[in-house]
Scaffold this motif. Structure first.
Motif, PDB file in Angstrom:
ATOM      1  N   LYS A  73       0.583  -1.284  -0.041  1.00 37.07           N
ATOM      2  CA  LYS A  73      -0.146  -0.081  -0.001  1.00 37.07           C
ATOM      3  C   LYS A  73       0.829   1.084  -0.209  1.00 37.07           C
ATOM      4  O   LYS A  73       2.104   1.143   0.469  1.00 37.07           O
ATOM      5  N   LYS A  74       0.304   2.270  -0.213  1.00 32.82           N
ATOM      6  CA  LYS A  74       0.942   3.453  -0.386  1.00 32.82           C
ATOM      7  C   LYS A  74       0.809   4.159   0.998  1.00 32.82           C
ATOM      8  O   LYS A  74       0.171   3.280   2.236  1.00 32.82           O
ATOM      9  N   ASN A  78      -3.674   3.514   0.654  1.00 36.85           N
ATOM     10  CA  ASN A  78      -4.143   2.762  -1.033  1.00 36.85           C
ATOM     11  C   ASN A  78      -3.662   1.896  -1.232  1.00 36.85           C
ATOM     12  O   ASN A  78      -1.940   1.607  -1.337  1.00 36.85           O
ATOM     13  N   LEU A  79      -4.060   0.095  -2.268  1.00 33.39           N
ATOM     14  CA  LEU A  79      -2.815  -0.503  -2.210  1.00 33.39           C
ATOM     15  C   LEU A  79      -2.519   0.423  -4.135  1.00 33.39           C
ATOM     16  O   LEU A  79      -2.865   0.851  -4.649  1.00 33.39           O
ATOM     17  N   ARG A 117       0.625  -3.484 -11.033  1.00 32.70           N
ATOM     18  CA  ARG A 117       0.079  -2.215 -10.599  1.00 32.70           C
ATOM     19  C   ARG A 117      -1.040  -1.271 -11.070  1.00 32.70           C
ATOM     20  O   ARG A 117      -0.930  -1.325 -11.460  1.00 32.70           O
ATOM     21  N   LEU A 118      -1.405  -0.229  -9.476  1.00 33.31           N
ATOM     22  CA  LEU A 118      -2.141   0.894 -10.197  1.00 33.31           C
ATOM     23  C   LEU A 118      -0.847   2.057 -11.188  1.00 33.31           C
ATOM     24  O   LEU A 118      -0.170   2.346 -11.111  1.00 33.31           O
ATOM     25  N   ASN A 122      -3.986   6.700 -15.950  1.00 32.46           N
ATOM     26  CA  ASN A 122      -5.603   6.316 -16.669  1.00 32.46           C
ATOM     27  C   ASN A 122      -5.984   5.393 -15.428  1.00 32.46           C
ATOM     28  O   ASN A 122      -7.088   4.895 -15.775  1.00 32.46           O
ATOM     29  N   GLY A 123      -5.652   5.258 -13.924  1.00 30.99           N
ATOM     30  CA  GLY A 123      -6.522   4.179 -13.063  1.00 30.99           C
ATOM     31  C   GLY A 123      -6.379   3.324 -13.564  1.00 30.99           C
ATOM     32  O   GLY A 123      -6.894   2.731 -12.611  1.00 30.99           O
ATOM     33  N   LYS A 124      -5.826   2.439 -14.562  1.00 28.10           N
ATOM     34  CA  LYS A 124      -5.941   1.588 -14.635  1.00 28.10           C
ATOM     35  C   LYS A 124      -5.259  -0.049 -13.752  1.00 28.10           C
ATOM     36  O   LYS A 124      -3.414   0.481 -13.670  1.00 28.10           O
ATOM     37  N   TRP A 125      -5.413  -1.129 -13.729  1.00 26.38           N
ATOM     38  CA  TRP A 125      -4.240  -1.410 -12.965  1.00 26.38           C
ATOM     39  C   TRP A 125      -3.294  -2.551 -13.926  1.00 26.38           C
ATOM     40  O   TRP A 125      -4.133  -3.448 -15.259  1.00 26.38           O
TER      41      TRP A 125
END
Length: 280
Positions: A73-74, A78-79, A117-118, A122-125
């Motif tokens: 997590k950060k 958040n992950l 990874r996040l 674009n907010g994608k994994w």
């Protein structure tokens, strides 16, 4: 991405046990997969859960179980990174010391995994780390027997509970589900899973009169003495699940001797097989 913080696995390795049955998951999209495209570095998903479900579907197709292995997590909680691996990743030590009774160990250090990874842009994994090779044989024909792929729908759970209350034996109840599904190949849970669910439901089930009697008795005790405390926990279906109570004498003793407490869970004596655990 290999220096992830290790977290508890949510899915244990699905040992091949009791292969006389499988589990039916009605309209389960996670199990009904036409064709899963092979994973590649750079493949993106909307969430870690979506990535895991895709990896699980890929494992179902290719013939290996999967587990959630680790995450990081950060600073804001958040992950940031996740790792999903083959269910045979890692190595387990046998709990039994008798070499004549040791059970086969399914965890054999398989390195197959995906790391996600996040992407903040674009907010994608995104898959950034990928190992597809296994150090063991895979078996697509037996994939549905792995624990990560064995789930029971709410409808089937209810059917099993009704059959149990009606006095229908589990073997007959499970057989009827197999016939309704059109064969074992269309049922993805084992008879053992069905039996475990019914046993759990039986332990949680209390007759209405029993639950009311407990509540009324505790209310009476509380009326007689304000120091009497109780708490009753119900499950999502309104069934009695946990009960806690403490009488005034015990509460007073705890104030004086709270640093010496015995928590005993050896009692399993009532007809519901619910554990009774006194604090002494």
């Amino acid at each position: 991405m290999d220096n992830f913080e290790l977290v508890e696995e949510v899915d244990k390795v699905g040992e091949l046990q009791d292969l006389k049955g499988a589990e039916m998951e009605e309209n389960n999209k996670e199990l009904v997969v036409e064709k899963v495209v092979e994973l590649t570095v750079g493949m993106s998903f909307d969430s870690p859960d979506e990535m895991f479900e895709y990896y699980k579907a890929f494992g179902l197709q290719e013939g290996f179980p999967v587990i959630r292995r680790s995450c990081r997590k950060k600073d804001d909680g958040n992950l940031r990174y996740v790792t999903f691996t083959c269910g045979r990743n890692g190595k387990s030590k046998a709990k039994l010391t008798n070499i004549l009774r040791l059970q086969p160990n399914q965890k054999i250090g398989c390195n197959a995994k995906i790391g996600g990874r996040l992407d903040f842009v674009n907010g994608k994994w995104v898959i950034g780390n990928l190992i597809l090779e296994h150090n063991h044989a895979v078996s697509p024909s037996k994939s549905r027997y792995y624990r990560c792929n064995r789930t029971i729908s709410h409808f089937v759970k209810k059917q099993l509970e009704i059959n149990e209350e009606a006095g229908i034996k589990m073997a007959q109840s499970f057989k009827s589900i197999v016939i309704e599904a059109g064969g074992f190949e269309n049922v993805s849970f084992l008879e053992r899973d069905a039996r475990n669910h019914v046993d759990k439901a039986r332990r949680l089930r209390l007759r209405k009169g029993d639950a009311v009697a407990i509540h009324m008795y505790f209310k009476k005790m509380q009326t007689e003495n304000d120091g009497f405390f109780f708490s009753i926990d119900l499950d999502e279906e309104g069934r009695l699940q946990n009960v806690f109570w403490a009488d005034p004498r015990s509460r007073a003793a705890y104030k004086d001797f709270g640093d010496v407490v015995t928590f005993d869970t050896t009692y399993l004596t009532n007809k519901y097989d619910m554990p009774f655990s006194p604090f002494l």
